[in-house]
Design a protein around this motif. Structure first.
Motif, PDB file in Angstrom:
ATOM      1  N   GLN A   1      -3.806  -9.664 -11.662  1.00 24.44           N
ATOM      2  CA  GLN A   1      -3.632  -8.372 -10.984  1.00 24.44           C
ATOM      3  C   GLN A   1      -2.169  -8.282 -10.555  1.00 24.44           C
ATOM      4  OE1 GLN A   1      -5.619  -5.949 -10.797  1.00 24.44           O
ATOM      5  NE2 GLN A   1      -7.688  -6.514 -10.230  1.00 24.44           N
ATOM      6  N   ARG A   2      -1.420  -7.390 -11.155  1.00 22.34           N
ATOM      7  CA  ARG A   2      -0.005  -7.204 -10.822  1.00 22.34           C
ATOM      8  C   ARG A   2       0.162  -5.834 -10.161  1.00 22.34           C
ATOM      9  NH1 ARG A   2      -0.027 -10.117 -15.505  1.00 22.34           N
ATOM     10  NH2 ARG A   2       1.244 -11.985 -15.476  1.00 22.34           N
ATOM     11  N   VAL A   3       0.520  -5.852  -8.883  1.00 17.56           N
ATOM     12  CA  VAL A   3       0.590  -4.603  -8.121  1.00 17.56           C
ATOM     13  C   VAL A   3       1.820  -4.621  -7.229  1.00 17.56           C
ATOM     14  CG1 VAL A   3      -0.617  -3.104  -6.470  1.00 17.56           C
ATOM     15  CG2 VAL A   3      -1.933  -4.463  -8.113  1.00 17.56           C
ATOM     16  N   VAL A   4       2.488  -3.474  -7.132  1.00 17.75           N
ATOM     17  CA  VAL A   4       3.574  -3.297  -6.173  1.00 17.75           C
ATOM     18  C   VAL A   4       3.186  -2.157  -5.238  1.00 17.75           C
ATOM     19  CG1 VAL A   4       4.902  -1.848  -7.800  1.00 17.75           C
ATOM     20  CG2 VAL A   4       6.041  -2.861  -5.807  1.00 17.75           C
ATOM     21  N   TYR A   5       3.218  -2.449  -3.947  1.00 17.29           N
ATOM     22  CA  TYR A   5       2.952  -1.453  -2.903  1.00 17.29           C
ATOM     23  C   TYR A   5       4.285  -0.966  -2.360  1.00 17.29           C
ATOM     24  CZ  TYR A   5      -2.030  -2.608  -2.626  1.00 17.29           C
ATOM     25  OH  TYR A   5      -3.365  -2.783  -2.901  1.00 17.29           O
ATOM     26  N   HIS A   6       4.384   0.340  -2.121  1.00 16.60           N
ATOM     27  CA  HIS A   6       5.608   0.979  -1.653  1.00 16.60           C
ATOM     28  C   HIS A   6       5.376   1.518  -0.243  1.00 16.60           C
ATOM     29  CE1 HIS A   6       8.678   4.470  -2.539  1.00 16.60           C
ATOM     30  NE2 HIS A   6       9.097   3.660  -1.586  1.00 16.60           N
ATOM     31  N   VAL A   7       6.204   1.072   0.703  1.00 11.95           N
ATOM     32  CA  VAL A   7       6.118   1.561   2.082  1.00 11.95           C
ATOM     33  C   VAL A   7       7.474   2.137   2.461  1.00 11.95           C
ATOM     34  CG1 VAL A   7       5.831   0.913   4.509  1.00 11.95           C
ATOM     35  CG2 VAL A   7       4.312  -0.059   2.767  1.00 11.95           C
TER      36      VAL A   7
ATOM     37  N   LEU B   1       5.098  -6.199  -1.895  1.00 16.74           N
ATOM     38  CA  LEU B   1       5.187  -5.117  -0.927  1.00 16.74           C
ATOM     39  C   LEU B   1       6.669  -4.823  -0.742  1.00 16.74           C
ATOM     40  CD1 LEU B   1       3.967  -3.272   1.317  1.00 16.74           C
ATOM     41  CD2 LEU B   1       4.114  -5.249   2.842  1.00 16.74           C
ATOM     42  N   VAL B   2       7.085  -3.605  -1.050  1.00 14.80           N
ATOM     43  CA  VAL B   2       8.498  -3.238  -0.952  1.00 14.80           C
ATOM     44  C   VAL B   2       8.667  -2.240   0.184  1.00 14.80           C
ATOM     45  CG1 VAL B   2      10.505  -2.300  -2.160  1.00 14.80           C
ATOM     46  CG2 VAL B   2       8.801  -3.645  -3.429  1.00 14.80           C
ATOM     47  N   LEU B   3       9.502  -2.615   1.152  1.00 17.74           N
ATOM     48  CA  LEU B   3       9.769  -1.792   2.335  1.00 17.74           C
ATOM     49  C   LEU B   3      11.119  -1.093   2.162  1.00 17.74           C
ATOM     50  CD1 LEU B   3       8.821  -4.545   4.953  1.00 17.74           C
ATOM     51  CD2 LEU B   3       7.339  -2.714   4.083  1.00 17.74           C
ATOM     52  N   VAL B   4      11.095   0.229   2.267  1.00 19.44           N
ATOM     53  CA  VAL B   4      12.282   1.057   2.080  1.00 19.44           C
ATOM     54  C   VAL B   4      12.332   2.066   3.219  1.00 19.44           C
ATOM     55  CG1 VAL B   4      13.418   2.688   0.510  1.00 19.44           C
ATOM     56  CG2 VAL B   4      12.029   0.841  -0.432  1.00 19.44           C
ATOM     57  N   GLY B   5      13.520   2.425   3.660  1.00 24.03           N
ATOM     58  CA  GLY B   5      13.647   3.452   4.701  1.00 24.03           C
ATOM     59  C   GLY B   5      12.846   3.090   5.937  1.00 24.03           C
ATOM     60  N   PHE B   6      11.923   3.974   6.342  1.00 27.68           N
ATOM     61  CA  PHE B   6      11.118   3.735   7.536  1.00 27.68           C
ATOM     62  C   PHE B   6      10.290   2.448   7.448  1.00 27.68           C
ATOM     63  CE2 PHE B   6      12.005   8.177   8.490  1.00 27.68           C
ATOM     64  CZ  PHE B   6      12.171   8.127   9.866  1.00 27.68           C
ATOM     65  N   GLY B   7      10.109   1.910   6.272  1.00 26.10           N
ATOM     66  CA  GLY B   7       9.385   0.646   6.117  1.00 26.10           C
ATOM     67  C   GLY B   7      10.040  -0.510   6.854  1.00 26.10           C
ATOM     68  N   ILE B   8      11.338  -0.371   7.164  1.00 28.39           N
ATOM     69  CA  ILE B   8      12.038  -1.428   7.891  1.00 28.39           C
ATOM     70  C   ILE B   8      11.395  -1.668   9.260  1.00 28.39           C
ATOM     71  CG2 ILE B   8      13.791   0.035   9.001  1.00 28.39           C
ATOM     72  CD1 ILE B   8      15.828  -2.254   8.363  1.00 28.39           C
ATOM     73  N   ARG B   9      10.745  -0.664   9.811  1.00 29.65           N
ATOM     74  CA  ARG B   9      10.078  -0.810  11.107  1.00 29.65           C
ATOM     75  C   ARG B   9       9.049  -1.927  11.094  1.00 29.65           C
ATOM     76  NH1 ARG B   9       9.121   4.451  14.128  1.00 29.65           N
ATOM     77  NH2 ARG B   9       6.956   3.770  14.111  1.00 29.65           N
TER      78      ARG B   9
ATOM     79  N   ILE C   1      11.132  -1.686  -7.177  1.00 30.00           N
ATOM     80  CA  ILE C   1       9.867  -1.067  -7.585  1.00 30.00           C
ATOM     81  C   ILE C   1       9.919  -0.697  -9.066  1.00 30.00           C
ATOM     82  CG2 ILE C   1       8.407   0.979  -7.295  1.00 30.00           C
ATOM     83  CD1 ILE C   1       9.221   0.847  -4.264  1.00 30.00           C
ATOM     84  N   ALA C   2      11.016  -0.084  -9.490  1.00 30.72           N
ATOM     85  CA  ALA C   2      11.156   0.315 -10.898  1.00 30.72           C
ATOM     86  C   ALA C   2      11.126  -0.908 -11.815  1.00 30.72           C
ATOM     87  CB  ALA C   2      12.452   1.102 -11.095  1.00 30.72           C
ATOM     88  N   ASP C   3      11.793  -1.991 -11.403  1.00 34.14           N
ATOM     89  CA  ASP C   3      11.793  -3.221 -12.206  1.00 34.14           C
ATOM     90  C   ASP C   3      10.378  -3.772 -12.361  1.00 34.14           C
ATOM     91  OD1 ASP C   3      14.556  -3.092 -12.465  1.00 34.14           O
ATOM     92  OD2 ASP C   3      14.941  -4.602 -10.901  1.00 34.14           O
ATOM     93  N   LEU C   4       9.639  -3.804 -11.260  1.00 33.56           N
ATOM     94  CA  LEU C   4       8.266  -4.315 -11.309  1.00 33.56           C
ATOM     95  C   LEU C   4       7.374  -3.422 -12.173  1.00 33.56           C
ATOM     96  CD1 LEU C   4       7.921  -5.473  -7.599  1.00 33.56           C
ATOM     97  CD2 LEU C   4       7.935  -6.952  -9.624  1.00 33.56           C
TER      98      LEU C   4
END
Length: 181
Positions: free
Chosen positions: A49-55, A88-96, A167-170
């Motif tokens: 199972q290969r999954v990337v979550y975007h926050v 799990l990739v944290l971007v922008g508000f994900g830094i919180r 995210i794009a690479d994954l």
């Protein structure tokens, strides 16, 4: 009308010639079939199972739902005896969700809703990283934008030059993209 039929001996020679030609093709056909069989199982045997979550959002409830989704995916993989590779990739508000720093004076400053749940969310994230081998990445562009020191990040969070590029690479490598709404 004169109809002539090949003699039985002549028909036997034709069959013999065809059989000789076929004998030369058998090794080629068998080699091709073997090559297909050697490649096909390896392509199908990997059920990881290969999954990337975007926050990239600020809502702690939505982030909690993301952590729950990740845990559910890993549980399902375990029950099916499948491997998993979850990012799990944290971007922008994900830094919180990558630090205990209140991020005062930044667009990402912690609010009351986050402060109430910060400890619980941080503990769940650490469990996913340490026990479930979930890889967590923080966009270094976001971190640099607000001048947050690397030592203020939770242990185990890796920095990537660009979160969206990660995210794009994954995705290019075959990872399913999920963003909890």
């Amino acid at each position: 009308m004169n109809l002539s039929f090949p003699r039985p001996v002549a028909a036997g020679r034709i069959f013999e010639r065809l059989a000789n030609r076929a004998r030369h093709l058998v090794p080629v056909v068998m080699a091709a079939m073997l090559a297909v069989l050697m490649v096909a199982p390896s392509a199908q045997a990997d059920d990881t199972q290969r999954v990337v979550y975007h926050v990239d959002f600020a809502d702690p409830t939505r982030y909690s739902a993301t952590l729950t989704s990740i845990n559910n995916l890993v549980n399902d993989s375990e029950q099916k005896l499948l491997d998993w590779d979850v990012h799990l990739v944290l971007v922008g508000f994900g830094i919180r969700f990558a630090t205990d720093d209140p991020l005062e004076g930044t667009p990402y400053a912690a609010d009351e809703a986050l402060e109430e749940r910060r400890s619980e969310l941080a503990g769940r994230l650490q469990t996913l990283m340490n026990v479930r081998d979930v890889k967590v990445h923080l966009c270094d562009i976001t971190r640099n934008e607000i001048g947050l020191s690397e030592d203020k990040l939770y242990d185990g969070i890796g920095l990537v030059g660009s979160g969206v590029a990660k995210i794009a690479d994954l995705q290019r490598d075959g990872y399913a993209y999920l963003k909890i709404q």
